[in-house]
Design a protein around this motif. Sequence first.
Motif, mmCIF file in Angstrom:
data_model
loop_
_atom_site.group_PDB
_atom_site.id
_atom_site.type_symbol
_atom_site.label_atom_id
_atom_site.label_comp_id
_atom_site.label_asym_id
_atom_site.label_seq_id
_atom_site.Cartn_x
_atom_site.Cartn_y
_atom_site.Cartn_z
ATOM 1 N N PHE B 58 0.703 -0.914 0.472
ATOM 2 C CA PHE B 58 -0.135 -0.095 -0.300
ATOM 3 C C PHE B 58 0.667 1.700 0.135
ATOM 4 N N VAL B 59 1.412 1.052 1.033
ATOM 5 C CA VAL B 59 2.946 2.407 1.133
ATOM 6 C C VAL B 59 3.975 2.758 -0.543
ATOM 7 N N ILE B 60 3.679 1.868 -0.944
ATOM 8 C CA ILE B 60 4.878 1.854 -2.443
ATOM 9 C C ILE B 60 3.723 2.605 -3.229
ATOM 10 N N THR B 61 2.782 2.000 -3.091
ATOM 11 C CA THR B 61 1.860 1.934 -4.508
ATOM 12 C C THR B 61 1.112 3.726 -3.980
ATOM 13 N N LEU B 62 0.724 4.130 -3.478
ATOM 14 C CA LEU B 62 0.706 5.862 -2.074
ATOM 15 C C LEU B 62 1.845 6.180 -2.705
ATOM 16 N N VAL B 63 2.722 6.460 -3.045
ATOM 17 C CA VAL B 63 4.459 7.653 -3.129
ATOM 18 C C VAL B 63 4.923 6.948 -4.364
ATOM 19 N N THR B 64 5.098 5.987 -5.396
ATOM 20 C CA THR B 64 5.840 5.804 -6.466
ATOM 21 C C THR B 64 4.906 6.809 -7.837
ATOM 22 N N ARG B 65 5.515 6.719 -8.499
ATOM 23 C CA ARG B 65 4.520 7.450 -10.045
ATOM 24 C C ARG B 65 4.224 6.074 -10.422
ATOM 25 N N ARG B 66 2.976 6.419 -11.245
ATOM 26 C CA ARG B 66 1.716 4.901 -12.045
ATOM 27 C C ARG B 66 3.025 4.645 -12.535
ATOM 28 N N ILE B 67 2.808 2.861 -12.310
ATOM 29 C CA ILE B 67 3.559 2.264 -13.633
ATOM 30 C C ILE B 67 2.731 1.562 -14.571
ATOM 31 N N SER B 68 1.152 2.004 -14.354
ATOM 32 C CA SER B 68 0.329 1.212 -15.531
ATOM 33 C C SER B 68 -0.761 2.225 -15.548
ATOM 34 N N PRO B 69 -1.881 1.796 -16.532
ATOM 35 C CA PRO B 69 -2.939 3.152 -16.625
ATOM 36 C C PRO B 69 -3.844 3.518 -14.965
#
Lengths: 244, 376
Positions: B58-69
Amino acid sequence: MRVLIVDDEKLARDRLRELLVEIGDHVIVGEGRNGNEAVERTIELNPDVILMDIRMPTMDGLEAAMHIMGMENPPSVIFTTAYDQHALDAFELNAVDYLLKPIRKDRLANALSKAHKLTLQQLQQVNEAQDEPMVRSHISVHMRGNIRLVPVQDIIYFMADSKYVTIRTAADEHLIEDSLVNLEQEFGEKMFLRIHRNALVSTLHIRGIEKTPAGTWQVGLKDLDMKLDVSRRHVSSVRRWAKR
Amino acid sequence: MDFDKETALARAKQAFAQLRVYLDPDLKEQPDDGGFLPNFCNGLTLLNVVVIAQMLAFVITLVTRRISPNMFEDLLLISIFIQWIALSSAAAMCALRNYLNRLPNQRAFVMAYLLLLCVTWLVSEASMWLLWLFGRIPVPHPEWYAYFQIQNLSVAAIVIALALQYLMARQQLRRRTLSEARAKMQALRARLRPHFLFNSMNIIASLTRSAPTKAEAAIEDMADLFRMMLGDDENLVPIKNEIALAKKYLNLEALRLDSRLNVDWDIGTFPRKAVMPILTLQPLLENSIQHGIEPLPAGGNIGVRLREESDNIEIRITNPLPSGSAHKPKTSGGSTLDDIRQRLASHYGDSAKLDVNEGEGRFVVTVTLPMRGGNP
């Protein structure tokens, strides 16, 4: 059945007596207060079954049972105990009959109805399972189909010949079927000292060690006017003991 | 009749098994409890690992830039990747558990740490090859490969350290609670001395028929004694209460040992409010009876003397030394006296002492305690 009750506590004996009377069909032939009395009464009264407490003064129940098993046609033994975890495990394992205190009437009746003979081997296995295996306080010697107990501290020496071991006390001599190796293992160096391939001498009865003019060593005894030869192989260990 | 026999046998077995569980001194530890590192083969630990991994996802998803649509697809991909690492790590730890537990603690931790970093690296590597296999990337090692590995390993280095610490702390806590409970159980068992308990019950059963009043008194004494034994260890009680308790205990033993037990009391005068730790006298007397009276077929007498000696309470207990028997000399009752010594030390530090002497065929225990509570 003819029952002998052995327990060092009077009230515990009374309880067994009352329960046996209530159950009926059994005759109480006598009572004993320790292992020695158990052996004596067994010889004297020839019971069919013994109800035997384990922890008793001078001789415990396990040792008494071992001596009794050496008799011709020994009675059955049912042990009674308040709490001896290791003994209980060993009893279960070796199918030895026992009753837990407080003793219940139905269990007592049941145990008496199916009591079976023990073997010396069963008892030895029970003893080996103990934390500190019991060391006999007496040696039983066979005399005309019966046994007699010789207190270990009265024994001056054990002397082996081809088949038997001779036990010497101040007053008597007896033959037993055992080996010096077993005896040495059981009683250890604290009580008996090996002075020769064929002799174990009680340290309680040694007066001193002395050198003969021929240069060999001998052990002098307190209560017997005789000397025992120390073999060359055992000289050093005997002298080490004497220095302590 | 047969049926009765069988139920009786079954009951005996059941009682035996219960007794064993409650009273066996070497009650084995459950295998799961051992070890410095947590047990990753255990379902609960695994659940913890999965939850930690998912929170990280969850944390990584929230803080990183999008890698998919869309974000959910991001979360799905990242979750799969992290759970893959987490579950492989748990599997590796589970498989190597026996080996790691044999190492010294520090080294076990370092080895586990390195092992988990290796797992991270391997999974990262494998994921690159998978992406290539499915045609998502043109070559297995594109130009951002090194960055990807470094990023993964750095995050892993921090998260693994934290997660291991957390799981280990939990493990320690659990082990301590268990061993404390076990120690308490053992102390209680030692104090209640099952042999005495069951023998006394047998005697009481006998008395209920022949002398009901005596049986009644015995049950009352036993109730008081066991209430004290089950109570708090730390209490200081007035000396007269401790003497009363000791007498109740001796009443019970006297029933058992009949005329074999004689006790000579010699009690000096004490300040009315003087106190001593509860259950100081009783275990000393029990020790004397066990080693000095029970081995003697004719019994003997126990001497109990309590005196005030220059602002100290002096307790002197003597019993006969059984001698001449072929049995091993267990007269000293080493562990019981050691236990009492420890209890005294916890109350008084160095100012209390317990001495043991032998002389004139008697065994003498002398306990000296500082007088407390006597002075206003």
